[in-house]
Design a protein around this motif. Structure first.
Motif, PDB file in Angstrom:
ATOM      1  N   PRO A 138     -16.805   8.794  61.234  1.00  0.00           N
ATOM      2  CA  PRO A 138     -17.781   8.843  60.141  1.00  0.00           C
ATOM      3  C   PRO A 138     -17.342   8.038  58.921  1.00  0.00           C
ATOM      4  O   PRO A 138     -16.154   7.731  58.744  1.00  0.00           O
ATOM      5  CB  PRO A 138     -17.855  10.343  59.811  1.00  0.00           C
ATOM      6  CG  PRO A 138     -16.523  10.874  60.223  1.00  0.00           C
ATOM      7  CD  PRO A 138     -16.115  10.076  61.429  1.00  0.00           C
ATOM      8  N   ARG A 189     -18.504  11.331  54.223  1.00  0.00           N
ATOM      9  CA  ARG A 189     -19.671  11.888  54.921  1.00  0.00           C
ATOM     10  C   ARG A 189     -19.474  13.369  55.259  1.00  0.00           C
ATOM     11  O   ARG A 189     -20.406  14.161  55.188  1.00  0.00           O
ATOM     12  CB  ARG A 189     -19.928  11.072  56.196  1.00  0.00           C
ATOM     13  CG  ARG A 189     -21.119  11.548  57.025  1.00  0.00           C
ATOM     14  CD  ARG A 189     -22.427  11.340  56.288  1.00  0.00           C
ATOM     15  NE  ARG A 189     -23.568  11.719  57.111  1.00  0.00           N
ATOM     16  CZ  ARG A 189     -24.082  12.949  57.185  1.00  0.00           C
ATOM     17  NH1 ARG A 189     -23.536  13.928  56.462  1.00  0.00           N
ATOM     18  NH2 ARG A 189     -25.129  13.196  57.936  1.00  0.00           N
ATOM     19  N   SER A 202     -21.119  18.955  55.234  1.00  0.00           N
ATOM     20  CA  SER A 202     -21.733  17.630  55.320  1.00  0.00           C
ATOM     21  C   SER A 202     -22.186  17.164  53.945  1.00  0.00           C
ATOM     22  O   SER A 202     -22.726  17.953  53.161  1.00  0.00           O
ATOM     23  CB  SER A 202     -22.941  17.667  56.269  1.00  0.00           C
ATOM     24  OG  SER A 202     -22.531  18.020  57.577  1.00  0.00           O
ATOM     25  N   GLU A 247     -25.175  15.947  63.344  1.00  0.00           N
ATOM     26  CA  GLU A 247     -24.404  16.259  62.136  1.00  0.00           C
ATOM     27  C   GLU A 247     -23.386  17.358  62.394  1.00  0.00           C
ATOM     28  O   GLU A 247     -22.241  17.287  61.944  1.00  0.00           O
ATOM     29  CB  GLU A 247     -25.365  16.662  61.015  1.00  0.00           C
ATOM     30  CG  GLU A 247     -24.733  16.729  59.645  1.00  0.00           C
ATOM     31  CD  GLU A 247     -25.776  16.990  58.574  1.00  0.00           C
ATOM     32  OE1 GLU A 247     -26.005  18.170  58.257  1.00  0.00           O
ATOM     33  OE2 GLU A 247     -26.370  16.012  58.083  1.00  0.00           O
ATOM     34  N   ASP A 296     -21.674  10.432  62.727  1.00  0.00           N
ATOM     35  CA  ASP A 296     -22.320   9.821  61.564  1.00  0.00           C
ATOM     36  C   ASP A 296     -23.162   8.625  61.995  1.00  0.00           C
ATOM     37  O   ASP A 296     -22.650   7.520  62.202  1.00  0.00           O
ATOM     38  CB  ASP A 296     -21.255   9.398  60.553  1.00  0.00           C
ATOM     39  CG  ASP A 296     -21.852   8.817  59.279  1.00  0.00           C
ATOM     40  OD1 ASP A 296     -23.065   9.004  59.050  1.00  0.00           O
ATOM     41  OD2 ASP A 296     -21.108   8.170  58.528  1.00  0.00           O
TER      42      ASP A 296
END
Length: 444
Positions: A210, A214, A221, A334, A339
């Motif tokens: 990711p 992120r 998240s 997620e 990502d």
């Protein structure tokens, strides 16, 4: 009277060859006109598919932060340029060349002499190859080395897409792909183009990891908003518009089925967006523009396999289901800490897989036939194993050979526009990104 009768017979005998020749000439002229109209239709369809590159460029550049805009646009541009050359040199032969084994084409590499009709197909499929390649670009945005991406794009255009395409669509000269021989249905490429691109994107984001920031240390998240939603909306409209060429021109000739194919395409896109809107309303959530656009794109991806072989009612059902997939799957991604900047894996990978199965479920000539459905599922599974598997190996190899697939943390923070291209998309507002430490012109 007998003399007159004989005279008439003699005149008819003399004139018949001329009449027959005229009939033959007229038939040949009609056939030539027909081929010319078909050629115009396919080439115009290819031009519309080329416009999809602009749509992808706008969606992806608007979805990233301003410091990475040039980088995303450059990747889209080079997908078209390098991908076109690679597909002409290698991909077309692998995909449509003589396929005696059922697995791979073995002729017509770098074609320089062919029958006139095949140039239409080469041009049209060259645009498809660019589309399949570009799908991964947005998913891996903001952290991949530009040169590494370009090399991976060449592999997609010249190897991953054409070989699976040979299984499902090849050959046009002799032999046929093993999936095609089984009766696999994928009229315009829900799996051949879109799922293949989506599975390549999945492999890329797994190897890359990711973006910085992120996901937090405790698993939370953080949403990294794109910088320009109007660009995303404009890109969505352009993609939708170009999709009519993508699907309808896949007939390869200008026939009366074009209208229903275009209608099914439109209905599925509309249904996808409406499905997401209803889902958000039922859950009491805000109706987001970016997800609305992705839901309509998911509907377009889903209907691409069966747009010529299902009724409008089932096109709506296909689009509605794709819209729900787009509503749910990004949250799953997620939670898995994957990502995907533009949700390409969901829109193209998962919606493409669903659309391919739907083409078997709703096949108008034989609805809900378990044998047809099983072949569709087999094709979806083969696409995942091939597309994801080869791409994962390619990204791993590039990661080793190039000293890292991913840019350094400092470059990621500064933005790839400056560190990879020595350009800024909005120089009036972004001068601070250089930290005023050097003259940008010296980097050229």
């Amino acid at each position: 009277m007998k003399k007159i009768k004989y005279l008439c017979l003699l005149l008819m005998a003399i004139s018949f060859p001329t009449f027959a020749n005229n009939v033959t000439t007229t038939a040949e002229n009609i056939q030539e006109i027909r081929l010319s109209l078909d050629s115009v239709w396919v080439v115009m369809g290819g031009i519309l598919v080329f416009l999809m590159q602009a749509g992808f460029a706008l969606v992806e550049s608007g979805s990233v932060r301003s410091k990475n805009t040039v980088n995303v646009l450059m990747k889209n541009y080079m997908d078209t340029c390098l991908g076109g050359l690679i597909f002409w040199l290698l991909g077309f032969g692998l995909m449509f060349g003589v396929n005696a084994s059922g697995w791979i084409g073995t002729s017509h590499f770098a074609p320089n002499v062919m029958d006139d009709w095949y140039w239409n197909l080469l041009f049209f499929q060259m645009m498809f190859a660019a589309t399949a390649t570009t799908i991964a670009s947005g998913a891996m945005a903001e952290r991949i080395h530009f040169v590494a991406y370009v090399v991976s794009a060449a592999v997609v255009s010249g190897l991953i897409y054409p070989i699976f395409g040979s299984w499902a669509w090849g050959s046009i000269f002799d032999g046929e792909g093993w999936l095609k021989a089984l009766g696999f249905i994928d009229f315009a490429g829900s799996t051949v183009v879109h799922s293949i691109g989506g599975w390549v994107a999945l492999a890329g984001i797994i190897v890359l990891g990711p973006r910085l920031g992120r996901f937090g240390r405790n698993g939370q998240s953080h949403y990294l908003a794109g910088h320009n939603l109007p660009l995303v909306a404009l890109g969505g409209f352009i993609l939708w518009f170009a999709w009519f060429g993508f699907n309808a021109a896949s007939t390869m000739n200008a026939n009366v089925s074009i209208g229903r194919i275009a209608l099914n395409t439109h209905l599925a896109a509309c249904s996808g967006a409406v499905a997401y809107m209803l889902y958000a309303l039922i859950r009491g959530k805000a109706i987001l523009m970016k997800t609305t656009i992705n839901a309509s794109l998911g509907g377009l991806v889903g209907i691409t396999a069966g747009c010529a072989t299902m009724s409008p009612l089932f096109a709506v059902i296909t689009g509605l289901t794709a819209g729900l997939i787009v509503s749910v799957m990004p949250s799953v991604m997620e939670k898995l800490k994957l990502d995907d900047v533009v949700d390409a894996v969901t829109v193209h990978g998962f919606c493409g897989a669903w659309g391919t199965v739907a083409a078997g479920l709703f096949f108008e000539a034989d609805l809900f036939n378990s044998h047809i459905i099983s072949i569709q599922v087999l094709g979806v599974m083969a696409a995942f194993v091939w597309g994801f598997g080869i791409a994962f190996v390619v990204f791993k190899v590039l990661d080793k050979l190039l000293g890292g697939l991913r840019v350094s943390k400092q470059h990621e923070q500064r933005g790839l526009d400056y560190t990879e291209h020595a350009e800024l998309s909005y120089p009036e507002f972004q001068r601070d990104v250089t930290f005023e430490t050097e003259d940008m012109t010296k980097r050229h």
